[in-house]
Each structure stands twice: as C-alpha cells, then as structure tokens.
Design a protein around this motif. Structure first.
Motif, PDB file in Angstrom:
ATOM      1  N   GLY A 113       5.015   0.694   0.047  1.00 36.96           N
ATOM      2  CA  GLY A 113       4.631   0.997  -0.558  1.00 36.96           C
ATOM      3  C   GLY A 113       3.506   2.044  -0.932  1.00 36.96           C
ATOM      4  O   GLY A 113       2.971   1.696   0.780  1.00 36.96           O
ATOM      5  N   GLY A 114       2.996   2.901  -1.610  1.00 37.69           N
ATOM      6  CA  GLY A 114       2.377   3.536  -1.248  1.00 37.69           C
ATOM      7  C   GLY A 114       0.928   3.338  -0.932  1.00 37.69           C
ATOM      8  O   GLY A 114       0.160   2.090  -1.777  1.00 37.69           O
ATOM      9  N   PRO A 115      -0.134   4.108  -0.595  1.00 35.44           N
ATOM     10  CA  PRO A 115      -1.749   3.646   0.023  1.00 35.44           C
ATOM     11  C   PRO A 115      -1.938   3.481  -1.633  1.00 35.44           C
ATOM     12  O   PRO A 115      -3.175   2.733  -1.042  1.00 35.44           O
ATOM     13  CB  PRO A 115      -1.804   4.395   1.378  1.00 35.44           C
ATOM     14  N   TRP A 116      -1.753   4.713  -2.328  1.00 33.74           N
ATOM     15  CA  TRP A 116      -2.687   4.345  -3.698  1.00 33.74           C
ATOM     16  C   TRP A 116      -2.004   3.642  -4.843  1.00 33.74           C
ATOM     17  O   TRP A 116      -1.125   3.996  -5.216  1.00 33.74           O
ATOM     18  CB  TRP A 116      -2.877   5.777  -3.735  1.00 33.74           C
ATOM     19  N   LYS A 117      -1.773   1.895  -4.934  1.00 34.52           N
ATOM     20  CA  LYS A 117      -1.835   1.235  -5.178  1.00 34.52           C
ATOM     21  C   LYS A 117      -1.241   0.839  -6.381  1.00 34.52           C
ATOM     22  O   LYS A 117      -2.787   1.276  -7.417  1.00 34.52           O
ATOM     23  CB  LYS A 117      -0.748  -0.428  -5.030  1.00 34.52           C
ATOM     24  N   PRO A 118      -0.853   0.755  -8.053  1.00 36.96           N
ATOM     25  CA  PRO A 118       0.327   0.230  -7.294  1.00 36.96           C
ATOM     26  C   PRO A 118       1.662   1.307  -7.482  1.00 36.96           C
ATOM     27  O   PRO A 118       1.492   1.879  -8.890  1.00 36.96           O
ATOM     28  CB  PRO A 118       0.790  -0.449  -8.457  1.00 36.96           C
TER      29      PRO A 118
END
Ligand code: ADP
Ligand code: GLC
Length: 481
Positions: free
Chosen positions: A126-131
């Motif tokens: 998942g991208g580090p800047w969730k969601p």
C-alpha cells in the motif's frame, strides 16, 4: 481505479524520447477520465531541486539486496508524482540512462531493478500515504520490466499488473550472474522464464509475468510476434498473444498544438498559411538556411538505425536537386551525427544540422518545415509524425508500426495525409520525397493535405478509455502468485 504508473521517464522532468511524453500525458488523461494515478519516477539530478517542495516524504527501509531510500510526494502537473530518492543510484549528470557522453551507466540493472522493486513493494504494502492501495501496477519498457515479476511473488499483493512495450529493441539484458543482486530467484533463470540469449532480460520479465501486455500501436502488436520485429522475443510474445494488444498513443494537445504552442514564434490554425510561413522564416534563420521558394524538409529524431536516418543522408542529393532544403535536430550514434554535420558543411545554406536535445527547436521544426521525414525501419508508435500532421507539416513515413496506423498515402487514397514508403529503402524514400515535392508544387493539393492532417485529433482520452478497459481486464484475469 487506483493506478501506480512506474516509468524511467516523465516529461518535462526526465525525457530521452517518446516514453517521456507518454508517461506524462497518459497519466494526465487517466486522471481526466476519473482515475487516481500516481507516477513513480527516480529522483534524477534534474528533479532533485523539486524535492524541497515535496508535500510529504517517507523513508523506505533497506530490504534484501535493496538500499534504503526516501520516497517524496510532489504535486505533478495533473497527477501525483512519487519520486524515488536514492542519490547513490540516481543523482548523476546525463539523461536517465547514461552520462553526458551518452555512455550507459554500468549499474543500470541495479538502478532500474530498484525502481521496479519499489513499484511492486508499494503495490503490495500500500502507498505510504494511506489509504492508498493500487488496483493496478502499470510498468513501462525494460526499466520497469522486473516490477510485474516481483509483484507476482508478493503474497499480500492484490494489484494486477499491466506491462507496456514502447520499444522491444531495448531489452535491459544483463549478466545472468547479477540475478541474486537483483533478488531474482534461480527458478526464473530459464528460457521459459526471463533468460534471453543467456542473459537476464528485464524486458522478458515484464512479458513473462504481467497479467496483460500492451504495446503502443495495433500494427506493432502484430509485428512483434514475427521474427522480423520480435528481437528474439517473438516466441514469448506468441505465447502471450491472448493477453497482448496494441493501443495507439495519443498526443498531448496542451503541449503540441500550433494554435497555442508557446514555443513557436507565431501561432496558427488550419488555413492560416501566412502565419505558418513566418515560422518557416524563423526556422531558416535559426538553422542559417537561405530564403527562397523551395521546400523545407524537417527531421527531429534519435539518430539511430531504427529511425532510418541513414536513408535520409543517402537521399540528400536528390532533395537538393529538387531545390529543397533539410533541417535536422537529433543526437545519438556518433557516426551518424558526424555524417549529418558533414552534410551541413557540404551544403551551406541548404542543410542545417543541430546535434543535441532542444525542445524549443523540436517545436519550431514541426511548425516551420513544409514536410517531415520519418523513414523508420520499425516504429512502435512514433509521436513526431502525429505532431507533424497536426502542425500542417505532412510527413513522409515508412509503412511500419504506428506510422502505418496514423498516416495514409495521399497518392493512394483520396483523403490521404502524407506519403508512405512501401519499404525502408533509399529508392522508396527518394520516390516518396519526389511525390511530396510534386504535391507541394500544386498549392491547392498541398493545402488540402495539410488541412486533413490538422483535423486529426489523436486524442488521449480515447486511448485512456482503452487502458481503463485493460486495467479492468487485468484485474479480472490476475494470475495467482
Ligand atoms: P522515440 O521515442 O522512438 O525516440 P517518438 O517519436 O515516440 O520516438 O518520440 C520522440 C520524442 O522525443 C518526441 O517528443 C520528439 O520531439 C523528441 N525528440 C527526439 N529527439 C529530440 C531532440 N534532439 N531534441 C528535442 N526533442 C527530441
Ligand atoms: C518508443 C518508440 C516510439 C514510441 C514511444 C512512446 O520510444 O520508439 O515509437 O512512440 O516509445 O510510446
């Protein structure tokens, strides 16, 4: 859909050719169509200045053979740009692949292996800047060819993978002994896997492991399944044929439109021939060519065998005999560069050559030339012939790949838009140039030809819709890890 678009180029920040244009304009078109696209690109030296404007950054811990890095999120133009910052790999002079002298970096396997690893990892974790979880990983050409392969063995990954071939001739084939350092397991190292001519092939990794493969024109999708165009990978492509399709590139009408182009001296639209002629005058001045009524041929190209530029050199005397002139912008093979500089020295005032990369001059040639030369031996899509058409600069092209899908011969069909060579030979180019010169001599016919080209749209939005269908298909057919 949420799409992670991984590429080694993205214009205007990092561009060596058409991949740079497409990696900016396709994501933008996908965003306009309602998709959520993040473009992952290395933080090359040309981009590092922008890191201080990052909206957010996150540290990526070292993993297996891969180093620690920082991922920075920037607001791109029209999409989110994720920059992979690892100075030891990417902070260097030159273009994305090589130094200022055009020599490829010796560690390109590690540089682009890492980019591919991070692309797959961001999809799996998942991208580090969730969601933010990608539905699709879209990888492009050999530099990100390993990404679908890495993704295929990440158990937590739910993203499907799409791999686009922009040019099969560049394969990223590296020493098989590098496998361990690239985290490539021994079971992949076979001819059925990603071994090609006894080397580890990053291109083949994409072809072998992506859920769906696309290329950039319908004709090239067929050509690459044959030995003549398959560069030795035709077997793998035949095997994957049910999951392979061609989608024509579009052009970005905010960048390439003679009505609004900020890089040309005089804007013009269909019918505004006096305005177009002023660009011809400006181009001649810039290229130190004599004024006069003669026809001005233009070329903007990587100077390589692919582009058939040697055929142009061999046809040059005929261009001059016809009263024509030639202006060339390009760089590449040093031998071809020298041959063009020699030609300019032999024909002062008639042949102008600029060796180098010059965005402004590329636009001026599209606007100022009468006719564009693109006799490529193969051409996956080609953008310059489309730019030429919409700039009212009818192209001469060889009948291959995307050139065949975008240009029709005005001597063969009533609504033709250019001149098509049947084969990539000097004789065929000479014939096409003579036919173009004859048409140019009949102004009413030439104007019709120009106007038909200028009415072509090559809209990205249409192609973006086809990519969205491909993403949906890939998600449905996603192969289990
Ligand atoms: P390829 O990607 O095979 O080089 P394309 O026609 O798809 O061919 O795209 C080439 C892109 O690179 C175009 O945008 C073209 O204007 C640009 N380009 C190529 N050579 C130069 C150059 N010397 N200076 C400026 N732009 C160039
Ligand atoms: C490649 C091809 C070119 C294509 C471009 C963008 O560099 O050589 O034909 O237009 O990629 O897809």
């Amino acid at each position: 859909m949420q799409i992670l678009f991984a590429s080694s180029e993205c214009a205007p920040w990092a561009k060596a050719g058409g991949l740079g244009d497409v990696s900016a304009s396709l994501p933008r078109a996908l965003v306009s169509a309602g998709h959520d696209v993040r473009v992952l690109l290395p933080a090359y030296r040309s981009l590092r200045g922008g890191l201080s404007d990052a909206l957010e950054t996150v540290r990526l811990a070292a993993q297996g053979p891969w180093p620690e890095a920082v991922l920075a999120r920037l607001a791109g133009t029209g999409f989110d740009l994720w920059l992979l910052d690892c100075p030891a790999l990417y902070d260097r002079p030159g273009n994305p692949y090589g130094d200022d002298a055009g020599i490829d970096h010796a560690d390109n396997a590690a540089r682009f292996g890492f980019l591919s690893h991070v692309a797959a990892r961001l999809c799996a974790e998942g991208g580090p800047w969730k969601p933010w979880v990608a539905d699709v990983l879209h990888a492009n050409d050999w530099p990100t060819g390993l990404a679908p392969a890495y993704l295929s063995r990440m158990p937590r990954a739910t993203a499907a993978s799409v791999f686009t071939i922009h040019n099969l001739a560049f394969q990223g084939n590296v020493d098989a002994a590098l496998a361990a350092s690239l985290d490539v397991p021994p079971e992949w190292m076979s001819v059925e896997g990603i071994l090609h001519w006894s080397r580890l092939s990053m291109m083949k990794a994409g072809l072998r492991h992506a859920d769906v493969i696309t290329t950039v024109s319908p004709t090239y999708a067929k050509e690459i399944q044959t030995p003549a165009f398959g560069c030795g990978l035709e077997g793998m492509l035949q095997l994957r044929a049910p999951s392979l399709l061609g989608i024509l590139n579009g052009i970005d009408s905010t960048e390439w439109n003679p009505v609004t182009d900020a890089l040309i001296p005089v804007n013009y639209g269909p019918g505004q021939w006096a305005a177009k002629a002023r660009n011809k005058t400006a181009l001649r001045e810039k290229a130190t060519l004599h004024p006069g009524p003669g026809m001005l041929f233009g070329m903007v190209s990587r100077l390589t065998e692919q582009k058939g530029v040697d055929l142009v050199l061999e046809t040059l005397d005929r261009v001059i005999e016809l009263g024509g002139q030639l202006v060339v912008l390009g760089s590449g093979d040093p031998i071809l560069e020298h041959r063009f500089m020699d030609a300019a020295a032999r024909h002062p005032g008639q042949v102008g050559v600029r060796i180098g990369f010059d965005e402004g001059m590329a636009h001026l040639i599209e606007a100022g030339a009468d006719c564009f030369l693109m006799p490529s031996r193969f051409e996956p899509c080609g953008l310059n012939q489309m730019y030429s058409l919409v700039y009212g600069t009818p192209p001469v092209v060889n009948a291959t790949g995307g050139l065949l899908d975008t240009v029709s011969d005005s001597d063969l069909v009533e609504d033709g838009t250019g001149f098509v060579m049947a084969t990539p030979t000097t004789a065929a180019l000479r014939d096409a140039i003579e036919r173009a010169a004859a048409a140019f001599g009949t102004p009413a016919r030439w104007r019709g030809l120009q106007e038909r080209g200028m009415r072509q749209r090559f809209a990205w939005l249409e192609s973006a819709k086809r990519y969205a269908d491909v993403y949906a298909d890939a998600s449905r057919t996603r192969r289990p890890p």
